[in-house]
Design a protein around this motif. Structure first.
Motif, short mmCIF file in Angstrom:
data_model
loop_
_atom_site.label_atom_id
_atom_site.label_comp_id
_atom_site.label_asym_id
_atom_site.label_seq_id
_atom_site.Cartn_x
_atom_site.Cartn_y
_atom_site.Cartn_z
N ASP A 101 -6.50 2.95 -8.81
CA ASP A 101 -7.07 4.25 -8.50
C ASP A 101 -7.43 4.32 -7.03
OD1 ASP A 101 -7.98 6.81 -8.93
OD2 ASP A 101 -9.76 6.23 -10.06
N ASN A 102 -7.63 5.55 -6.53
CA ASN A 102 -8.09 5.76 -5.17
C ASN A 102 -9.20 6.79 -5.22
OD1 ASN A 102 -8.09 7.31 -2.46
ND2 ASN A 102 -7.03 5.40 -2.01
N ILE A 103 -10.37 6.42 -4.71
CA ILE A 103 -11.50 7.34 -4.62
C ILE A 103 -11.45 7.92 -3.21
CG2 ILE A 103 -13.98 7.62 -4.79
CD1 ILE A 103 -13.98 4.98 -6.42
N SER A 104 -11.17 9.20 -3.10
CA SER A 104 -10.94 9.78 -1.78
C SER A 104 -12.23 10.26 -1.13
CB SER A 104 -9.96 10.94 -1.88
OG SER A 104 -10.50 11.94 -2.71
N GLY A 105 -12.19 10.26 0.21
CA GLY A 105 -13.17 10.89 1.06
C GLY A 105 -14.63 10.62 0.83
N LEU A 106 -15.07 9.37 0.95
CA LEU A 106 -16.49 9.09 0.84
C LEU A 106 -17.24 9.47 2.12
CD1 LEU A 106 -16.47 5.70 -1.04
CD2 LEU A 106 -16.88 7.96 -1.95
N ARG A 107 -16.54 9.52 3.24
CA ARG A 107 -17.16 9.93 4.49
C ARG A 107 -17.04 11.44 4.66
NH1 ARG A 107 -14.40 6.68 9.03
NH2 ARG A 107 -13.67 5.27 7.48
N PRO A 108 -18.06 12.11 5.21
CA PRO A 108 -17.94 13.56 5.42
C PRO A 108 -16.95 13.85 6.53
CG PRO A 108 -19.98 12.75 6.35
CD PRO A 108 -19.36 11.59 5.62
N ALA A 109 -16.27 14.96 6.42
CA ALA A 109 -15.36 15.41 7.47
C ALA A 109 -16.17 16.26 8.46
CB ALA A 109 -14.22 16.21 6.87
N LEU A 168 0.84 -1.19 0.00
CA LEU A 168 0.00 0.00 0.00
C LEU A 168 0.88 1.24 0.00
CD1 LEU A 168 -2.66 -1.21 2.55
CD2 LEU A 168 -2.98 -0.88 0.11
N THR A 169 0.49 2.24 -0.77
CA THR A 169 1.31 3.44 -0.90
C THR A 169 1.06 4.44 0.23
OG1 THR A 169 -0.36 4.39 -2.37
CG2 THR A 169 1.48 3.23 -3.39
N MET A 170 -0.15 4.45 0.81
CA MET A 170 -0.45 5.38 1.89
C MET A 170 -0.14 4.70 3.22
SD MET A 170 -3.96 7.14 0.56
CE MET A 170 -4.85 5.61 0.38
N ASP A 211 -9.65 5.92 6.25
CA ASP A 211 -9.92 7.35 6.13
C ASP A 211 -11.19 7.64 5.33
OD1 ASP A 211 -9.08 6.72 3.58
OD2 ASP A 211 -7.73 8.44 3.39
N GLY A 212 -11.93 6.60 4.95
CA GLY A 212 -13.16 6.77 4.20
C GLY A 212 -12.98 6.68 2.69
N SER A 213 -11.75 6.56 2.24
CA SER A 213 -11.52 6.43 0.80
C SER A 213 -11.62 4.96 0.39
CB SER A 213 -10.14 6.99 0.43
OG SER A 213 -9.11 6.24 1.03
N VAL A 214 -11.60 4.73 -0.92
CA VAL A 214 -11.67 3.37 -1.46
C VAL A 214 -10.50 3.18 -2.41
CG1 VAL A 214 -13.00 1.78 -2.91
CG2 VAL A 214 -14.17 3.24 -1.26
N GLN A 215 -9.70 2.15 -2.17
CA GLN A 215 -8.59 1.80 -3.04
C GLN A 215 -9.08 0.79 -4.06
OE1 GLN A 215 -5.17 2.98 -2.85
NE2 GLN A 215 -5.37 2.16 -4.90
N ILE A 216 -8.80 1.02 -5.34
CA ILE A 216 -9.20 0.08 -6.38
C ILE A 216 -7.98 -0.71 -6.79
CG2 ILE A 216 -10.17 -0.17 -8.69
CD1 ILE A 216 -11.67 2.46 -8.20
N VAL A 217 -8.10 -2.04 -6.71
CA VAL A 217 -7.00 -2.96 -7.00
C VAL A 217 -7.44 -3.88 -8.13
CG1 VAL A 217 -5.53 -4.77 -6.02
CG2 VAL A 217 -6.37 -2.94 -4.55
N ARG A 218 -6.56 -4.07 -9.12
CA ARG A 218 -6.88 -5.00 -10.21
C ARG A 218 -6.76 -6.41 -9.64
NH1 ARG A 218 -4.56 -2.79 -15.05
NH2 ARG A 218 -2.58 -3.31 -14.13
N PHE A 219 -7.83 -7.19 -9.77
CA PHE A 219 -7.92 -8.51 -9.15
C PHE A 219 -6.93 -9.51 -9.77
CE2 PHE A 219 -9.89 -12.63 -8.15
CZ PHE A 219 -10.09 -12.46 -6.79
N SER A 220 -6.67 -9.41 -11.05
CA SER A 220 -5.83 -10.39 -11.72
C SER A 220 -4.36 -10.29 -11.33
CB SER A 220 -5.96 -10.27 -13.24
OG SER A 220 -5.63 -8.96 -13.65
N ASP A 221 -3.85 -9.06 -11.10
CA ASP A 221 -2.42 -8.93 -10.81
C ASP A 221 -2.08 -8.08 -9.59
OD1 ASP A 221 -2.99 -6.40 -11.74
OD2 ASP A 221 -1.67 -6.52 -13.49
N GLY A 222 -3.08 -7.51 -8.91
CA GLY A 222 -2.82 -6.74 -7.70
C GLY A 222 -2.39 -5.31 -7.93
#
Length: 175
Positions: free
Chosen positions: A160-168, A121-123, A145-156
């Motif tokens: 992409d990272n979808i940031s901040g789905l939860r309100p601050a 993981l990069t973060m 932190d409320g974000s979602v990390q997108i991982v390609r299932f075939s190779d890991g």
């Protein structure tokens, strides 16, 4: 485990390492009342972290926070994964198990826990919280932190990272 024919217990395993104790506290009028403190996070049983498969029960154990693969007929531990490698089960299908630890996500073969791929993981300030959701060839992994990390299932590969789905929250309300 319960025998479905006789409804008798075949084996049992404690999923909570200890019960929280009761403590007494004095209220403002001098009377006493009991309160029960909440158990520490890692001492709680987390049933969402259990997966019954055709040949094994996969669960997160309170014993050292290990992931265990248990023989459902005997209750004996078949395999263990250390907490450094995995603390949460993200996804399970017929062929593989995707697990995450504080620093990496791994796809393991269900048969022998062999690593298919491992992604660092990069973060460093957030951790996967699970469970994940598979969408075609992608695995969507919720992070602390409320974000979602997108991982390609075939190779890991981290795609992409979808940031901040939860309100601050702040003293002034929602940001």
């Amino acid at each position: 485990a319960v025998d479905t024919l006789t409804l008798s217990v075949v084996w049992a395993r404690s999923m909570i390492s200890k019960q929280p104790g009761m403590s007494r506290t004095r209220n403002l009028r001098g009377g006493l009342f009991q309160i029960q403190p909440p158990p520490p996070f890692r001492d709680c049983w987390r049933p969402e972290a259990m997966h019954l498969m055709s040949d094994s029960l996969l669960l997160a154990s309170p014993e050292g926070n290990q992931l265990l693969m248990i023989n459902p007929r005997t209750g004996r531990v078949r395999r263990r994964i250390s907490p450094e490698s995995a603390t949460v089960i993200l996804f399970v299908d017929e062929e593989s198990i995707v697990v995450a630890g504080p620093k990496k996500i791994q796809r393991l073969r269900r048969s022998d826990f062999g690593v298919v791929w491992a992604t660092r993981l990069t973060m460093t300030d957030v951790v996967p919280t699970g469970p994940g959701t598979r969408l075609d060839d992608h695995l969507l992994v919720p992070l602390s932190d409320g974000s979602v990390q997108i991982v390609r299932f075939s190779d890991g590969q981290l795609t992409d990272n979808i940031s901040g789905l939860r309100p601050a929250f702040s003293a002034g309300g929602l940001k």
